[in-house]
Design an enzyme around this catalytic site. Structure first.
Site, mmCIF file in Angstrom:
data_model
loop_
_atom_site.group_PDB
_atom_site.id
_atom_site.type_symbol
_atom_site.label_atom_id
_atom_site.label_comp_id
_atom_site.label_asym_id
_atom_site.label_seq_id
_atom_site.Cartn_x
_atom_site.Cartn_y
_atom_site.Cartn_z
ATOM 1 N N LYS A 1 -11.466 -13.105 -31.488
ATOM 2 C CA LYS A 1 -12.892 -12.693 -31.795
ATOM 3 C C LYS A 1 -12.549 -12.966 -33.319
ATOM 4 O O LYS A 1 -14.185 -12.960 -34.140
ATOM 5 C CB LYS A 1 -13.245 -11.171 -31.580
ATOM 6 C CG LYS A 1 -13.966 -10.817 -29.971
ATOM 7 C CD LYS A 1 -14.617 -12.136 -29.125
ATOM 8 C CE LYS A 1 -15.032 -11.380 -27.801
ATOM 9 N NZ LYS A 1 -15.912 -12.310 -27.675
ATOM 10 N N ALA A 52 -8.360 -11.133 -32.182
ATOM 11 C CA ALA A 52 -7.471 -12.101 -32.544
ATOM 12 C C ALA A 52 -8.205 -13.370 -32.412
ATOM 13 O O ALA A 52 -8.625 -13.851 -33.191
ATOM 14 C CB ALA A 52 -6.092 -12.605 -32.539
ATOM 15 N N SER A 75 -17.123 -10.353 -31.828
ATOM 16 C CA SER A 75 -17.375 -8.792 -31.570
ATOM 17 C C SER A 75 -16.541 -7.801 -33.202
ATOM 18 O O SER A 75 -15.829 -8.411 -33.980
ATOM 19 C CB SER A 75 -15.850 -8.504 -31.132
ATOM 20 O OG SER A 75 -15.635 -7.564 -30.600
ATOM 21 N N TYR A 96 -7.454 -9.979 -27.433
ATOM 22 C CA TYR A 96 -8.837 -10.132 -27.780
ATOM 23 C C TYR A 96 -8.999 -10.145 -28.992
ATOM 24 O O TYR A 96 -10.088 -11.535 -29.432
ATOM 25 C CB TYR A 96 -9.441 -8.939 -26.919
ATOM 26 C CG TYR A 96 -10.776 -8.967 -26.616
ATOM 27 C CD1 TYR A 96 -11.803 -9.618 -26.130
ATOM 28 C CD2 TYR A 96 -11.059 -8.063 -27.736
ATOM 29 C CE1 TYR A 96 -13.150 -9.927 -26.631
ATOM 30 C CE2 TYR A 96 -12.727 -7.941 -28.050
ATOM 31 C CZ TYR A 96 -13.872 -8.652 -27.247
ATOM 32 O OH TYR A 96 -14.455 -8.570 -27.196
#
Length: 264
Positions: free
Chosen positions: A167, A165, A150, A163
């Site tokens: 990605k 971290a 992401s 989230y």
């Protein structure tokens, strides 16, 4: 119906997608079916959505294999992948399964159980997908694995620290694996989407600039993978902005994010 005899050189005839019942996963399945993939192997947790997707892809001419499984069961995931990758020999595996959590409407913070589940899906689930699919590819001496990261991997967002971290971990892992396996004919690609229409995206707090439709994202991902691009990141303005946030002083990037409406 498509004509598989007219496929471009290097186009994957068999594609495996985890998290196929999500927004990007479902769009990728339809994109590859439309483009001429002969076989699609689709994993997800939502049985009804899997069957609906399988019917749509079959109508486009693809042979479809579905498998209902929670990627948090890493042993079951690796066992299934090992078997299906030997039997069907997918030339492209897309580790797409992912979840998101946030700090809550009052900024109360993330619950530990939610963090644990997120890491089991977004990090361990992705690593387990690679471990399950890679041995068959190494024995054949070719294959391609795409990891869905992401743009949040560039710089953590205050509403979604775990989230972001997770990605970032996927991004760094994919970059390392690309270099590590290049000599064996195995391609690794890191995909870094911005905001793409999906339930997961809509559930996220904060602004969603440059929001893309899922079918557009899937088309860009397919073309980038066919060109074996190391990093497929989009949309350009948001990618550039997130990259710059990652390299300037954290105090400045934090101030910019707050001005943009993140972390209020």
């Amino acid at each position: 119906m498509h004509n598989t005899d007219s496929l471009e050189p290097g186009f994957p005839r068999c594609v495996l997608i985890t998290g196929a019942t999500g927004g990007i996963g479902g769009a990728l399945a339809l994109e590859y079916a439309s483009a001429g993939a002969k076989t699609l192997i689709l994993q997800g947790r939502n049985a009804a959505r899997l069957q609906e997707l399988a019917a749509a892809c079959s109508a486009l001419g693809a042979r479809v294999i579905t498998h209902e499984l929670d990627v948090r069961d890493h042993d079951a995931l690796m066992s299934w992948l090992s078997a299906v990758c030997e039997a069907e020999m997918p030339s492209l595996v897309i580790a797409n399964a992912g979840v998101n959590i946030n700090t809550g409407p009052e900024g109360q913070g993330e619950a530990w159980q939610d963090v644990h589940r997120l890491l089991d899906v977004n990090v361990k689930g992705v690593f387990a997908t690679v471990h399950g699919a890679l041995p068959a590819m190494r024995r054949r001496g070719h294959g391609q694995i795409a990891l869905i990261s992401s743009l949040a991997a560039w710089r953590g967002l205050p509403e979604t620290p775990s989230y972001s971290a997770s990605k970032a971990a996927v991004k760094v892992y994919g970059e390392a694996m690309r270099d590590a396996l290049a000599g064996e004919g195995i391609k690794f690609n890191v995909v870094m989407p911005g905001y793409v229409e999906s339930q997961m995206c809509f559930d996220m707090p904060g602004p969603k600039p440059f929001l893309w439709k899922a079918d557009k994202a899937a088309r860009v991902i397919r073309r980038g993978l066919q060109r074996n691009r190391a990093r497929i990141s989009f949309p350009f303005p948001l990618n550039l902005g997130c990259f710059l946030l990652s390299v300037i002083h954290p105090a400045v990037s934090g101030w910019i994010l707050k001005r943009m409406g993140y972390g209020d």
